[in-house]
Design an enzyme around this catalytic site. Structure first.
Site, mmCIF file in Angstrom:
data_model
loop_
_atom_site.group_PDB
_atom_site.id
_atom_site.type_symbol
_atom_site.label_atom_id
_atom_site.label_comp_id
_atom_site.label_asym_id
_atom_site.label_seq_id
_atom_site.Cartn_x
_atom_site.Cartn_y
_atom_site.Cartn_z
ATOM 1 N N GLY A 127 -7.335 4.109 -5.286
ATOM 2 C CA GLY A 127 -8.436 4.661 -5.283
ATOM 3 C C GLY A 127 -9.120 3.891 -4.008
ATOM 4 N N SER A 129 -9.670 6.228 -0.566
ATOM 5 C CA SER A 129 -10.529 7.072 0.183
ATOM 6 C C SER A 129 -11.876 7.869 -0.589
ATOM 7 C CB SER A 129 -9.884 8.451 0.498
ATOM 8 O OG SER A 129 -8.727 8.326 1.281
ATOM 9 N N GLU A 246 3.665 -0.238 2.067
ATOM 10 C CA GLU A 246 4.155 1.142 1.670
ATOM 11 C C GLU A 246 4.434 2.011 3.117
ATOM 12 O OE1 GLU A 246 1.840 4.175 1.591
ATOM 13 O OE2 GLU A 246 0.189 3.427 2.653
#
Lengths: 378, 359
Positions: A127, A129, A246
């Site tokens: 959550g 952008s 990531e």
């Protein structure tokens, strides 16, 4: 620069063999390969993979995980991605939310979520952008207001992958007003149940017609105190470290690999033209070298290093490679592609043409990554 | 990199810091050769790294030789280090021939080369014309591969009796054409080539050596570009602050690191000899890296990069030559692609993921 050439140990190679055997048994012969980690959503497959111990590998056993190394995760991830396995349901929870909860979550949150993530049963979305916040994440406007026993959250998140099928998402929001010159302060992360009252999920139709992304509107959604992720006010630091986790894995350079493999398959038994051979060879060579960089980052993580610049470089070069591969094969194939018709190669090529622009956007745009990396090079 | 390699490269780098400064490299351009540097390297035993000690070499393996060549590439060393151990020394030692004093080079077996060996023990004769021999005229001997009656031989041809047409590559490194016109050869200059010493193996070693040189030069190109763009001020700030320039720095860093790791993996897998897939992939990657990084580095430097005095040009001109020698990125990519296509779709990923170790 800390990239160091590394090899896999015999134990790591035998893990690879186990994953290959599993995939050979689980994926039907006519399975259509997914392109990248978000390519296909299949909770059954996620649970089967988890039963083998290949989800939540980074999570320690006391939270239901497997306490495996970054290199072992790398090996499993590259096998899944190269095969085009349907890993979309669990991948974000596995890659991103699990490690974040482990680092920043409370003991209670770890016990509540990590075993489910490792079982391939709890799925998370991101959550971050918002309609007016893309690369400039600190400008998020979603706001949480203190109420008795928790917070109420109001705002709109966009590009929320699989929100219509996942269980939770970690929302980056303002818990105190932005102060002049300190825009990174006052941000927090809250875990929001995607089925809570006040949550409205609507699809953002994607370029290829698929429903993958959503807009998630939050209207006075109550979030209890025990769903605050990490410290109130530390959201920025948490999110940026989450992005570092990531960045450099096989999901950043293997997304379009199945298109190359199917191109080779389509040419089987025919004479290979010079320019086709050149494209195949140069793409394979480049994938081989990028893999060496990406693997080296995993090895450095296991050694306790923080290869943030290296990770940014791998993502920058890896995601551009994913796109270059598509264009090189399009050039070599000299074909006209449509969605859903033609050979498997043609279908995958069409899918790749329509979706690959996102590879250099998601998880930090090429431009942002260059800026991160350049600061480290100076 | 092994401890041995690390020690070797540190010693070599120290020596080159003293004897192979950018000014030395510019000064060596007139002849394409630095006698002072070569003597120091030879005294330290560097030319014959990777050639067994039992036959007069300096020991070590292909990975050691590549680590050394990366240092030579970084310093743009104007000496035939890549030719001496990895190529000529390897062939001579394998065939049981003497390792000559002084520089030694090799004929790559180019299209249009002619090598005719005739006679036999006590009456060997050589007629040959070989092109683009690195430091050919400067070498005491040039190694040739020749066939007599279907049997391959290694020839250690003396350059003193050769006719020389001097040539230079883009970096003014000597690439001479040498010809021998029915010249008698001593028995000590000819031997049967053992299995594995053939034109294909020579080409693999040559390409790996060039890839190693490129990888070292690219490390230096990356450093130079970061330094220069951090110092050069325009519009009131260092140009490295501009995003458009940062993009070049990132490109150069990526290409330099891809090249370095590709060479390290290929060299490490050479046990004892380099394998086709590793070398083809490394040559494809380093050729592309040389092209892309040299372009980005020149763009980031602006006009200063185009002067002959500045160090970048010494490196970029070598990159532009080395990328084509022993096969361009396109040639290696094509050959690699052919073999991968032949192996089939389901073999593609296993080969990429195992580092392409086996053919």
């Amino acid at each position: 620069m800390q990239f160091g050439a590394t090899t896999l140990t015999p134990a790591e190679e035998s893990l690879r063999a186990e994953v290959r055997d599993f995939l050979a048994a689980e994926l039907p012969a006519d399975h259509r390969p997914a392109l990248g980690f978000a390519g296909r959503y299949d909770p059954d497959f996620s649970r089967k993979l988890a039963a083998r111990g290949w989800v939540g590998m980074a999570i320690p056993p006391e939270y239901g995980g497997h306490g495996r190394s970054a290199v072992e995760r790398f090996v499993v991830a590259e096998e899944l991605l190269a095969a085009g396995a349907p890993i979309g349901a669990h991948f974000v929870a596995d890659r991103q939310t699990g490690p974040t909860l482990l680092h920043f979550g409370t003991e209670e949150q770890r016990r509540r979520f990590l075993p489910g993530i490792a079982a391939g049963e709890i799925y998370f979305s991101l959550g971050m952008s918002e309609p007016d916040s893309g690369s400039d994440l600190a400008s998020v406007r979603t706001r949480a207001t203190r109420v008795d026993g928790g917070w109420t959250v109001t705002g709109t998140k966009v590009w929320t992958s699989e929100a219509h099928r996942n269980h939770f998402f970690a929302v980056l929001c303002r818990t105190s007003p932005m102060e002049e010159g300190r825009k990174h302060a006052g941000l927090s992360q809250l875990i929001v149940d995607l089925h809570a009252d006040g949550v409205t999920i609507s699809p953002i139709p994607y370029l290829d017609g698929s429903h993958h992304f959503n807009e998630v509107a939050l209207e006075d959604v109550f979030v209890p105190d025990d769903m605050v992720l990490g410290e109130i006010g530390s959201g920025w630091q948490q999110v940026t470290s989450e992005l570092a986790y990531e960045r450099s894995g096989p999901d950043r350079w293997l997304s379009t690999f199945p298109v190359l493999r199917e191109f080779v398959r389509e040419g089987a038994g025919k004479a290979v033209a010079d320019d086709e051979a050149t494209v195949i060879g140069r793409l394979a060579a480049r994938a081989w070298a990028i893999r060496a960089l990406s693997l080296s980052v995993a090895r450095a993580l296991d050694a306790g290093e923080v290869p943030a610049i290296e990770a940014a470089l791998v993502k920058e070069v890896g995601t551009r490679f994913e796109q270059d591969l598509v264009e090189a094969l399009r050039g070599a194939a000299e074909t006209e592609v449509d969605q859903g018709t033609g050979t498997l190669f043609q279908q995958l090529l069409a899918e790749a043409v329509l979706t690959s622009p996102s590879y250099t956007l998601r998880g930090g745009t090429t431009e942002i990554l260059r800026s991160v990396a350049a600061k480290g090079l100076a | 990199m092994s401890e041995h390699s690390t020690m070797l490269t540190e010693v070599a780098a120290g020596l080159m810091r003293d004897l192979c400064t950018p000014e030395d490299v510019v000064a060596a351009e007139a002849t394409g050769w630095s006698d002072r540097l070569w003597s120091a390297l030879a005294e330290a035993g560097f030319p014959y790294v990777s050639v067994p000690e039992e036959v007069g070499g300096s020991g070590g393996d292909v990975a050691d030789a590549c680590a050394l060549l990366a240092v030579a590439g970084r310093f743009a060393a104007p000496v035939p280090l890549a030719e001496s151990g990895l190529l000529a020394g390897w062939a001579l030692a394998a065939a049981g021939l003497e390792l000559p004093e002084g520089p030694v080079s090799v004929a790559a077996g180019r299209p249009g080369d002619v090598v005719e060996l005739s006679g036999g023990p006590g009456r060997w004769r050589l007629t040959a014309r070989v092109q683009r021999v690195p430091w050919g005229a400067r070498s005491t001997r040039v190694v040739l591969l020749a066939s007599v009656g279907g049997e391959r031989h290694v020839v250690s041809a003396p350059t003193a009796v050769a006719q020389v047409e001097p040539g230079r590559n883009l970096a003014a490194e000597p690439r001479d054409t040498l010809a021998w016109d029915d010249v008698p050869l001593a028995d000590e200059a000819v031997a049967a080539a053992p299995a594995g010493v053939d034109p294909d193996a020579l080409r693999l070693r040559g390409a790996l050596g060039r890839a190693a040189l490129i990888s070292g030069a690219l490390q230096r190109v990356a450093e130079l570009t970061v330094r220069y763009t951090g110092e050069r001020q325009q519009f009131g700030r260092p140009v490295a602050r501009f995003q458009a320039v940062q993009a070049h720095l990132v490109t150069i860093a990526e290409e330099a690191e891809l090249a370095r790791l590709a060479v390290e993996v290929a060299a490490r897998n050479a046990r004892p000899d380099p394998g086709f897939f590793d070398v083809a992939a490394a040559a494809s990657v380093t050729g592309e890296a040389a092209t892309v990084a040299a372009r980005a580095a020149h763009q980031a430097h602006g006009a200063i990069g185009m002067t002959k005095e500045y160090e970048l040009g010494q490196l970029s001109r070598r990159l532009w030559s080395w990328r084509d020698e022993f096969g361009s990125e396109r040639a290696w990519g094509r050959e690699l692609g052919r073999r991968l296509a032949g192996a089939g779709a389901d073999e593609l990923w296993p080969r990429i993921s195992t580092g392409l170790v086996s053919a």
